[in-house]
Design an enzyme around this catalytic site. Structure first.
Site, PDB file in Angstrom:
ATOM      1  N   ASP A 129       0.620  -1.462   0.110  1.00 16.72           N
ATOM      2  CA  ASP A 129       0.174   0.029  -0.056  1.00 16.72           C
ATOM      3  C   ASP A 129       0.823   1.137  -0.138  1.00 16.72           C
ATOM      4  OD1 ASP A 129      -2.494  -1.298   0.016  1.00 16.72           O
ATOM      5  OD2 ASP A 129      -2.837  -1.352   2.060  1.00 16.72           O
ATOM      6  N   TYR A 187       6.981 -10.033   7.152  1.00 14.05           N
ATOM      7  CA  TYR A 187       6.996  -8.834   7.282  1.00 14.05           C
ATOM      8  C   TYR A 187       7.382  -8.271   8.437  1.00 14.05           C
ATOM      9  CZ  TYR A 187       3.303  -8.189   3.422  1.00 14.05           C
ATOM     10  OH  TYR A 187       2.908  -8.091   2.226  1.00 14.05           O
TER      11      TYR A 187
END
Lengths: 264, 264
Positions: A64, A122
């Site tokens: 994003d 992540y």
């Protein structure tokens, strides 16, 4: 859109796999957008300027706007004969400085960065404390609190294993299945430079939309004592987005690694 | 210019000492300039907006455009009755996010940040390696080499003690004396975040103009093997700017701490 995957598949020649780091601050995310600069568009423009081909690049997944990457993986087809490492150097000489190709190699033309990934890792970076750090504004979520790291560590353990993570999916993003397998979930203190940071790291076979950021928001609630460490299991079991914490801001999130069975 | 020190001295009231961190990337350095934003101007504007006084702030020294600080010290006179820590909070709510007041306290009105400082400590951050790190573009000097840290450590030791540092002064910046006492000089590897950095730290009773950046440039030459570790003593002895290395770029430099006898 005309599928990038299909267009790439039609191009003859080799397939090059890139491992890419980027500071996402100045980009509208990975995927090409008409509204502003994206990582995908910057990489394609750099490749095109080197090869004079109209190359399409596919990534292991979208990130994003504002999200960073240390090890995003992408690939493209080209007829160019430039050796992979020379390609890397040429790309780094062409790309904006906030996008860096860390590694480039030839892979079979059947390689698909999304489909072939077996897991992704992540990191979410928190900066707790009384006073903001002017050097981490774009790279960590400043949380003006003391956080109970042990409670966060206990809660993170509940995430490991195969679960329905529907509670950690952004509303309005239906997927066929919300079951994923969390391979690792850790919370660690990182004393960089005397300014304490907390690294939340999660590795899973796949992630739902906003999943890491919602996990981070929930763990911060637990670190602040707004929720107990035990509550994580209940939140997972609820399969209800409303039970989990806020979506942590994009600028603390890093796509660290994408794992593939054949090339690592 | 009409001296800021004198103007400040005429203002009645208390004296507040600030410890300030800033990311210097977007500033034309510490000192007020007609050509662009500076740290001094930003602090004065923030104080003025809180107190409605025309306050002048003096710092422990100027930092150049692009140079950062973790512990710059500054002080100002005010008639305001706001407690020092409340002042800190109000300033942080008013200042741009890349300037942060870490500490505020009342000090005697005789306090002078430049004159009273007994030593200053600077850090110069290097990022060696094959590949640039997109997250350190503004905060470390990327050196595309493997550096011999041990040779740099040996060379740094030669800096310690009282020396004429004329070789490490920017040309065209005459001072009455170029003798300074180096209290500490270290080179250390810092494995933040898996991305190796090298911290050069120097502490001295005072510094000449560009001294830390010229020391850093010289140590990088030594780390690359362009000069031997022994050469540092010869460079000092030469008192000749031409014998030392290049002036390392501003964005790797941090004013870490300023030490005072009475308040620390």
């Amino acid at each position: 859109m005309e599928s990038t995957e299909h267009a790439a598949a039609r191009t003859p020649g080799r397939c090059i796999k890139l491992t890419v780091a980027y500071d996402g601050t100045n980009y509208q995310g990975w995927q090409r957008q008409p509204t502003g600069p994206t990582i995908q568009a910057a990489l394609e423009a750099a490749i095109n300027s080197i090869t004079q081909e109209e190359v399409h690049i596919s990534g292991s997944g979208r990130t994003d706007a504002g999200v960073h990457a240390w090890g995003q993986v992408a690939s493209f087809r080209t007829r160019s004969k430039i050796p992979a490492d020379a390609f890397r150097k040429a790309l780094n000489a062409t790309l904006p400085h906030d996008i860096v190709v860390r590694h480039a190699c030839d892979v079979p033309t059947t390689f698909r960065p999304i489909n072939d990934a077996i897991s992704k890792r992540y990191r979410y970076v928190l900066q707790p404390g009384r006073i903001n750090d002017p050097f981490s504004l774009r790279h960590a979520w400043f949380v003006k609190r003391v956080l109970d790291v042990e409670a966060m560590q206990v809660a993170a353990k509940a995430l490991i294993g195969e679960h329905d993570f529907a509670a950690f999916q952004a509303t309005g993003s239906p997927r066929q299945s919300t079951v994923r397998t969390m391979l690792d979930a850790t919370v660690a203190v990182h004393d960089a430079d005397e300014r304490m940071k907390i690294f939340i790291e999660v590795e899973a076979t796949g992630f739902l939309y906003n999943m890491v950021r919602i996990i981070a928001g929930t763990l911060v609630d637990i670190g602040q004592g707004k929720r107990t460490a035990d509550s994580m299991a209940d939140i997972i079991a609820s399969c209800d987005r409303v039970q989990a914490g806020m979506t942590a801001p994009a600028h603390g999130l890093y796509l660290l690694e994408v794992h593939y069975p054949k090339f690592d």
